[in-house]
Design a protein around this motif. Structure first.
Motif, short mmCIF file in Angstrom:
data_model
loop_
_atom_site.label_atom_id
_atom_site.label_comp_id
_atom_site.label_asym_id
_atom_site.label_seq_id
_atom_site.Cartn_x
_atom_site.Cartn_y
_atom_site.Cartn_z
N ASP A 69 59.81 15.68 57.85
CA ASP A 69 61.28 16.18 57.44
C ASP A 69 61.45 17.72 57.34
N LYS A 70 62.38 18.02 57.50
CA LYS A 70 62.46 20.00 57.46
C LYS A 70 63.86 19.96 56.36
N PHE A 71 63.66 21.26 55.82
CA PHE A 71 64.86 21.86 54.75
C PHE A 71 65.37 23.22 55.08
N GLU A 72 66.24 23.28 54.91
CA GLU A 72 66.71 25.02 55.06
C GLU A 72 66.88 25.43 53.96
N ILE A 73 66.36 26.53 54.03
CA ILE A 73 66.88 27.09 52.39
C ILE A 73 68.38 28.09 52.50
N ALA A 74 68.71 27.69 51.17
CA ALA A 74 70.03 28.30 50.83
C ALA A 74 70.75 29.26 49.65
N SER A 241 55.61 23.40 58.39
CA SER A 241 56.18 22.80 58.80
C SER A 241 57.35 21.95 57.78
N SER A 242 57.37 22.18 56.79
CA SER A 242 58.32 21.69 56.06
C SER A 242 59.67 22.29 56.15
N PHE A 243 59.93 23.38 56.31
CA PHE A 243 60.59 24.37 56.74
C PHE A 243 61.60 24.64 58.11
N VAL A 244 62.64 24.84 58.10
CA VAL A 244 63.75 25.11 59.10
C VAL A 244 62.76 26.50 59.56
N VAL A 246 60.91 29.62 59.27
CA VAL A 246 59.79 29.50 58.48
C VAL A 246 59.78 31.74 58.01
N SER A 247 61.08 32.11 59.05
CA SER A 247 60.83 33.19 58.49
C SER A 247 61.85 33.67 56.96
N LYS A 248 62.55 33.27 56.74
CA LYS A 248 63.07 32.84 56.01
C LYS A 248 62.46 32.37 54.51
N VAL A 249 61.37 31.97 54.50
CA VAL A 249 60.47 31.69 53.69
C VAL A 249 59.30 33.04 53.82
N SER A 250 59.43 33.47 55.09
CA SER A 250 58.05 35.11 54.31
C SER A 250 59.07 35.74 54.22
N GLU A 251 60.03 35.92 54.03
CA GLU A 251 61.25 37.10 53.73
C GLU A 251 61.54 36.75 51.93
N LEU A 252 61.40 35.73 51.60
CA LEU A 252 61.77 35.55 50.16
C LEU A 252 60.19 36.02 49.56
N PRO A 300 54.59 32.54 43.28
CA PRO A 300 54.64 31.12 42.28
C PRO A 300 56.14 30.76 43.17
N THR A 301 57.20 31.55 43.83
CA THR A 301 58.17 30.94 45.04
C THR A 301 57.80 30.04 45.80
N TYR A 302 56.26 30.07 46.12
CA TYR A 302 56.09 29.44 47.69
C TYR A 302 56.00 28.23 46.83
N SER A 303 54.97 28.02 45.72
CA SER A 303 54.43 26.81 45.43
C SER A 303 55.46 25.95 44.79
N LYS A 304 56.96 26.64 44.16
CA LYS A 304 58.39 25.69 43.84
C LYS A 304 59.13 25.39 44.47
N MET A 305 58.86 26.15 45.92
CA MET A 305 59.51 25.53 47.26
C MET A 305 59.07 24.09 46.95
N LEU A 306 57.98 24.52 47.43
CA LEU A 306 57.41 22.52 47.93
C LEU A 306 56.91 21.77 46.98
N LEU A 307 57.32 21.84 45.67
CA LEU A 307 57.48 21.42 44.89
C LEU A 307 58.99 20.33 44.68
N ALA A 308 59.77 21.62 44.75
CA ALA A 308 61.08 20.80 44.82
C ALA A 308 61.20 20.14 46.34
N ILE A 309 60.51 20.50 47.25
CA ILE A 309 60.69 18.82 48.48
C ILE A 309 59.50 18.10 48.50
N LYS A 310 58.58 18.14 47.68
CA LYS A 310 57.79 16.83 47.01
C LYS A 310 58.53 16.12 46.43
N ASN A 311 59.57 16.69 45.05
CA ASN A 311 60.31 15.66 44.31
C ASN A 311 61.32 14.80 45.09
#
Length: 505
Positions: A69-74, A241-244, A246-252, A300-311
């Protein structure tokens, strides 16, 4: 035999004094139809082949684990609900290629939920492996057909059906009802409501389900609302691995830390995110697991993203959990106990909170299609608060335990009576069959499966000429047995009456 004796002597003749015993058939063996990562038994394909397992570890051995399961950030659009916020901007996590969150494979997580709630032996029908095509209707219906030659399953569950469009989902569910109530007549379908995670005020999913399902074979099924917020997936199960992208994650995360003004050590860490060609000999080298743990604790943003994916991943349809509850209740109390007023394991809360008044329309409706509520009660957790079939207006088949008990009785006696096919259709055979059925029903009555103060009140068995058969029936080879049973029904409504009385002392 006397005419066959030629030589004087003593001959021993043994006669059976007792009728055959009836073996009670299994009542809680669900069959799950859906998509898996693999379908292999030591080189032998298990594709579209019903396969019996008894544990989650066996499922993993034969069918693999969870989908990727992978997710895009928009960035959030006007009418969208934000999943997390970074700085002044709000973002949503979406499925790749614009797929909705429901367009995913549910079977593996459903199996986890099934075994967490008391599940045991079951059958798996793998109709395909994870692919970009997603879930399709025809393979699911074909998977149901694969169960026609299997005798043991007593329930049918199709978790992946809710990943289809609403019309196709209903079509698969109608197909399962036909399989249970028309073709087999010895199994029970547990249905999920499409979009059952939504409030009823939001394009009422319950009304859509009731309106589209039809009226055929409703007493062979039950449905539950709403979906469940579970604890099956943990944050530790997630990572890059949960993100399509990863560079977008690093950027944020870099922007959150101050961009070019961010601490250099954090810059060095973020520079490694998503790089597959990192040099293990470099002093700054960190494994993906180490990167994940550091970022989760400092960003904090990284933990929020993973928490949202978990939910998102933990939002699951309830049918598989209910199959586990059926199994647990059957083993602990018997199939005649209603599978209700039972708490659900690995469930945090229902996706929608239902009040007492809101449940009225779910449980009792003029159309008769009762939907069983799953509700949260203070101090008690999440409970199953309904025990009706979809044929809620029928006095015969209103309750799940009544229908499933009758299936058990019918199947047990049908299999036991096969021994008397082609036996002489005479009084001695009739007496034997009556005695066999009576002994079995007495044992069920003693265990609380039938209502009545005595066996005579609980059941009756009739078989005989002039009683259940005519002379013409016997000439045509029919032996008719009539069995009346008083099945126990749940106390669904308890009324306690209070009235004041005069003071007496």
């Amino acid at each position: 035999m006397a005419g066959a004796y030629k030589t004087p002597g003593v001959y021993i003749v043994e006669k059976n004094a007792f009728p055959n015993s009836v073996v009670e058939v299994a009542t809680a063996v669900p069959a799950f139809v859906g998509y898996t990562k693999i379908a292999d038994n030591k080189g032998t394909s298990l594709h579209e082949k019903p396969w019996r397992i008894t544990s989650l570890s066996e499922f993993k051995n034969y069918f693999g684990e969870e989908p990727d399961d992978k997710f895009e950030i928009a960035e959030k659009a006007d009418k969208e609900h934000a999943d997390f916020k970074s700085g002044e901007k709000e973002y949503v996590l979406k499925r790749p290629n614009g797929k909705a969150d429901t367009k995913r494979y549910y079977l593996y997580r459903a199996m986890q939920l099934f075994f967490q709630n008391g599940g045991g032996p079951c059958y798996i029908v793998s109709i395909g492996t994870y692919s970009d095509q997603g879930v399709e209707r025809k393979p699911l219906e074909k998977g149901i057909d694969m169960l026609l030659k299997e005798q043991e399953p007593t329930m049918v569950v199709i978790p992946d059906a809710v990943a289809l469009e609403e019309g196709d989902c209903i079509g698969v569910q109608q197909y399962s009802l036909k399989h249970c109530g028309y073709q087999m007549k010895n199994r029970f379908a547990i249905l999920d409501i499409h979009n059952g995670f939504k409030e009823r005020s939001d394009n009422d999913p319950v009304a859509a389900f009731r309106g589209d399902l039809g009226t055929n074979f409703l007493n062979y099924s039950a449905a539950y609302y709403p979906w469940l917020n579970t604890s099956i997936v943990q944050t530790t199960d997630l990572g890059f691995s949960s993100f399509v992208d990863v560079s977008k994650v690093s950027e944020l995360l870099l922007a959150e830390a101050g961009g070019e003004n961010a601490p250099q050590d954090l810059k060095d860490i973020l520079a490694q995110v998503g790089k597959a060609d990192r040099d293990p000999k470099a002093k700054t080298y960190l494994s993906d697991d180490e990167l994940h743990k550091i970022l989760f604790s400092v960003c904090p943003t990284y933990s929020k993203m993973l928490l949202a994916i978990k939910n998102k991943l933990n939002l699951l349809p309830p049918a598989a959990a209910m199959a586990g509850v059926y199994t647990m209740v059957d083993n602990a109390r018997g199939v005649w106990k209603a599978p209700a007023n039972v708490s659900l394991a690995s469930v945090i809360s229902p996706a929608v909170n239902i009040t007492h008044d809101e449940q009225e329309d779910l449980n009792v409706t003029t159309a008769g299609k009762s939907i069983n509520a799953i509700r949260s009660f203070i101090g008690e957790g999440t409970l199953v608060w309904g025990a009706r079939t979809l044929d809620g207006n029928s006095l015969d088949w209103r309750y799940i335990n009544v229908r499933r008990t009758m299936i058990m009785l019918e199947e047990s006696l049908r299999l036991a009576t096969k021994a008397y096919v082609f036996e002489p259709n005479v009084s001695s055979t009739w007496v034997t069959v009556k005695s066999m059925a009576s002994n079995f029903l007495t044992s069920i009555w003693k265990r609380g499966g039938l209502a009545g103060a005595s066996p005579e009140d609980a059941f009756s068995v009739s078989c005989g000429l002039g009683e259940t058969m005519t002379a013409e029936d016997i000439l045509e080879g029919y032996m008719r047995v009539t069995i009346l049973v008083a099945l126990s029904r749940p106390a669904e409504f308890i009324e306690i009456t209070f009235q004041q009385q005069m003071q007496k002392s």
